[in-house]
Design a protein around this motif. Sequence first.
Motif, PDB file in Angstrom:
ATOM      1  N   MET A   1      74.539  12.217 -54.391  1.00  0.00           N
ATOM      2  CA  MET A   1      75.518  12.094 -55.469  1.00  0.00           C
ATOM      3  C   MET A   1      75.625  10.661 -55.960  1.00  0.00           C
ATOM      4  N   SER A   2      75.551   9.677 -55.025  1.00  0.00           N
ATOM      5  CA  SER A   2      75.691   8.286 -55.435  1.00  0.00           C
ATOM      6  C   SER A   2      74.560   7.868 -56.380  1.00  0.00           C
ATOM      7  N   LYS A   3      73.353   8.417 -56.161  1.00  0.00           N
ATOM      8  CA  LYS A   3      72.236   8.099 -57.052  1.00  0.00           C
ATOM      9  C   LYS A   3      72.484   8.664 -58.446  1.00  0.00           C
ATOM     10  N   ALA A   4      73.019   9.877 -58.480  1.00  0.00           N
ATOM     11  CA  ALA A   4      73.310  10.494 -59.775  1.00  0.00           C
ATOM     12  C   ALA A   4      74.409   9.732 -60.508  1.00  0.00           C
ATOM     13  N   LEU A   5      75.434   9.305 -59.756  1.00  0.00           N
ATOM     14  CA  LEU A   5      76.514   8.533 -60.360  1.00  0.00           C
ATOM     15  C   LEU A   5      76.011   7.178 -60.834  1.00  0.00           C
ATOM     16  N   LYS A   6      75.141   6.555 -60.046  1.00  0.00           N
ATOM     17  CA  LYS A   6      74.572   5.259 -60.427  1.00  0.00           C
ATOM     18  C   LYS A   6      73.798   5.381 -61.731  1.00  0.00           C
ATOM     19  N   LYS A   7      73.056   6.469 -61.884  1.00  0.00           N
ATOM     20  CA  LYS A   7      72.295   6.676 -63.116  1.00  0.00           C
ATOM     21  C   LYS A   7      73.223   6.795 -64.318  1.00  0.00           C
ATOM     22  N   ILE A   8      74.332   7.539 -64.142  1.00  0.00           N
ATOM     23  CA  ILE A   8      75.289   7.698 -65.240  1.00  0.00           C
ATOM     24  C   ILE A   8      75.909   6.355 -65.617  1.00  0.00           C
ATOM     25  N   VAL A   9      76.299   5.580 -64.600  1.00  0.00           N
ATOM     26  CA  VAL A   9      76.914   4.272 -64.851  1.00  0.00           C
ATOM     27  C   VAL A   9      75.913   3.337 -65.514  1.00  0.00           C
ATOM     28  N   ASP A  10      74.674   3.314 -65.021  1.00  0.00           N
ATOM     29  CA  ASP A  10      73.647   2.436 -65.588  1.00  0.00           C
ATOM     30  C   ASP A  10      73.374   2.779 -67.050  1.00  0.00           C
ATOM     31  N   GLU A  11      73.315   4.073 -67.365  1.00  0.00           N
ATOM     32  CA  GLU A  11      73.091   4.485 -68.753  1.00  0.00           C
ATOM     33  C   GLU A  11      74.261   4.080 -69.646  1.00  0.00           C
ATOM     34  N   THR A  12      75.458   4.208 -69.098  1.00  0.00           N
ATOM     35  CA  THR A  12      76.646   3.818 -69.863  1.00  0.00           C
ATOM     36  C   THR A  12      76.610   2.331 -70.196  1.00  0.00           C
ATOM     37  N   ARG A  13      76.232   1.516 -69.193  1.00  0.00           N
ATOM     38  CA  ARG A  13      76.164   0.065 -69.408  1.00  0.00           C
ATOM     39  C   ARG A  13      75.026  -0.311 -70.360  1.00  0.00           C
ATOM     40  N   GLU A  14      73.836   0.275 -70.158  1.00  0.00           N
ATOM     41  CA  GLU A  14      72.666  -0.073 -70.972  1.00  0.00           C
ATOM     42  C   GLU A  14      72.852   0.285 -72.442  1.00  0.00           C
ATOM     43  N   HIS A  15      73.536   1.409 -72.705  1.00  0.00           N
ATOM     44  CA  HIS A  15      73.736   1.844 -74.090  1.00  0.00           C
ATOM     45  C   HIS A  15      75.029   1.288 -74.692  1.00  0.00           C
ATOM     46  N   TYR A  17      78.069   2.206 -74.002  1.00  0.00           N
ATOM     47  CA  TYR A  17      79.090   3.224 -74.240  1.00  0.00           C
ATOM     48  C   TYR A  17      80.462   2.712 -73.810  1.00  0.00           C
ATOM     49  N   THR A  18      81.472   3.126 -74.531  1.00  0.00           N
ATOM     50  CA  THR A  18      82.841   2.704 -74.203  1.00  0.00           C
ATOM     51  C   THR A  18      83.620   3.800 -73.473  1.00  0.00           C
ATOM     52  N   GLU A  19      83.005   4.992 -73.338  1.00  0.00           N
ATOM     53  CA  GLU A  19      83.668   6.095 -72.661  1.00  0.00           C
ATOM     54  C   GLU A  19      82.798   6.622 -71.527  1.00  0.00           C
ATOM     55  N   LEU A  20      83.438   6.972 -70.406  1.00  0.00           N
ATOM     56  CA  LEU A  20      82.725   7.503 -69.251  1.00  0.00           C
ATOM     57  C   LEU A  20      83.489   8.705 -68.709  1.00  0.00           C
ATOM     58  N   ASP A  21      82.820   9.851 -68.662  1.00  0.00           N
ATOM     59  CA  ASP A  21      83.430  11.086 -68.189  1.00  0.00           C
ATOM     60  C   ASP A  21      82.782  11.489 -66.867  1.00  0.00           C
ATOM     61  N   LEU A  22      83.553  11.384 -65.781  1.00  0.00           N
ATOM     62  CA  LEU A  22      83.093  11.780 -64.458  1.00  0.00           C
ATOM     63  C   LEU A  22      83.978  12.896 -63.908  1.00  0.00           C
ATOM     64  N   CYS A  23      84.324  13.815 -64.780  1.00  0.00           N
ATOM     65  CA  CYS A  23      85.167  14.947 -64.410  1.00  0.00           C
ATOM     66  C   CYS A  23      84.425  15.891 -63.468  1.00  0.00           C
ATOM     67  N   LEU A  47      88.360  10.762 -64.752  1.00  0.00           N
ATOM     68  CA  LEU A  47      88.021  11.092 -63.370  1.00  0.00           C
ATOM     69  C   LEU A  47      88.804  12.309 -62.901  1.00  0.00           C
ATOM     70  N   SER A  48      89.151  13.177 -63.816  1.00  0.00           N
ATOM     71  CA  SER A  48      89.957  14.346 -63.483  1.00  0.00           C
ATOM     72  C   SER A  48      89.178  15.350 -62.648  1.00  0.00           C
ATOM     73  N   HIS A  49      89.926  16.183 -61.918  1.00  0.00           N
ATOM     74  CA  HIS A  49      89.357  17.265 -61.104  1.00  0.00           C
ATOM     75  C   HIS A  49      88.355  16.753 -60.061  1.00  0.00           C
ATOM     76  N   ASN A  50      88.748  15.690 -59.358  1.00  0.00           N
ATOM     77  CA  ASN A  50      87.967  15.191 -58.239  1.00  0.00           C
ATOM     78  C   ASN A  50      88.819  15.249 -56.975  1.00  0.00           C
ATOM     79  N   LYS A  51      88.444  14.483 -55.947  1.00  0.00           N
ATOM     80  CA  LYS A  51      89.179  14.491 -54.675  1.00  0.00           C
ATOM     81  C   LYS A  51      89.591  13.076 -54.283  1.00  0.00           C
TER      82      LYS A  51
END
Length: 273
Positions: A1-15, A17-23, A47-51
Amino acid sequence: MSKALKKIVDETREHGYTELDLCDKGISRLEDIPNLGTLRNLTRLTLSHNKITTLPSSIVELQNLENLNMFNNHIEDLPISLGSLPKLRHLNLAVNRLSTLPKGLGTASGLEILDVTYNNLNEQSLPGNFFIMSQLRALYFGDNDFERIPPEINQLKNLQVLVLRDNDLTELPPELGELKKLRELHIQNNRLMVLPPELGALNLGSPRHVFKVEGNPWLQQIEDQVILGVSHVMDYIRTSGYKTLYENHKKSPPPPPPKKEKEKNLKKSRKKN
């Protein structure tokens, strides 16, 4: 999961983006989101619907954050630094396990919308500086354990929406009548026996306003007016006859109605999940 989250964060930073949805990503700690603090341009974080059980002080690294959505997590504690997010406007902490709010929250001078619906909050949960949030327009306190609301609420001069439904309120502060911009007041399903006549100073009976009072079976003095409609309630509490009834009630208040055990048991079971 951390690798998948890292990819999402990296894409957000590289592009940029001003919004990040990790629901609904199964996240239990913000520290498990690699490089989240590097997203300095982020304005909206979902970050809704997490733990998630706690919000770390490092959240302050996101200095451009305007909207933080933590709906439906397991959060029990909030950091003092939360109030140091200078651009925070909308904070959603509904459906969590909060029993206190941090003193730092009161310093969030730009906060406009605060939603703490369905937590375990009461009047002792509020920090002393809570009501200095002068820009607050909407406050959602529904589904908590409040028995009273501090009179200092009159400091929220820009408040337009106040939701107090499904609590244990036995009274309302007369100071609510000083909130001249209030256009929505939700007080249904409480233990109220009277309404302060000062509410009559508000224009809650007009078609463009919302006043919900249903589910208060001990409000017997205005029972007939509730059936007839909100405008009749407002007209009645402005009368001298009602003011006399209210004053007599305050002089010799009867015992408060019993609490709603069913709702409390529901909260306790939720805390164990």
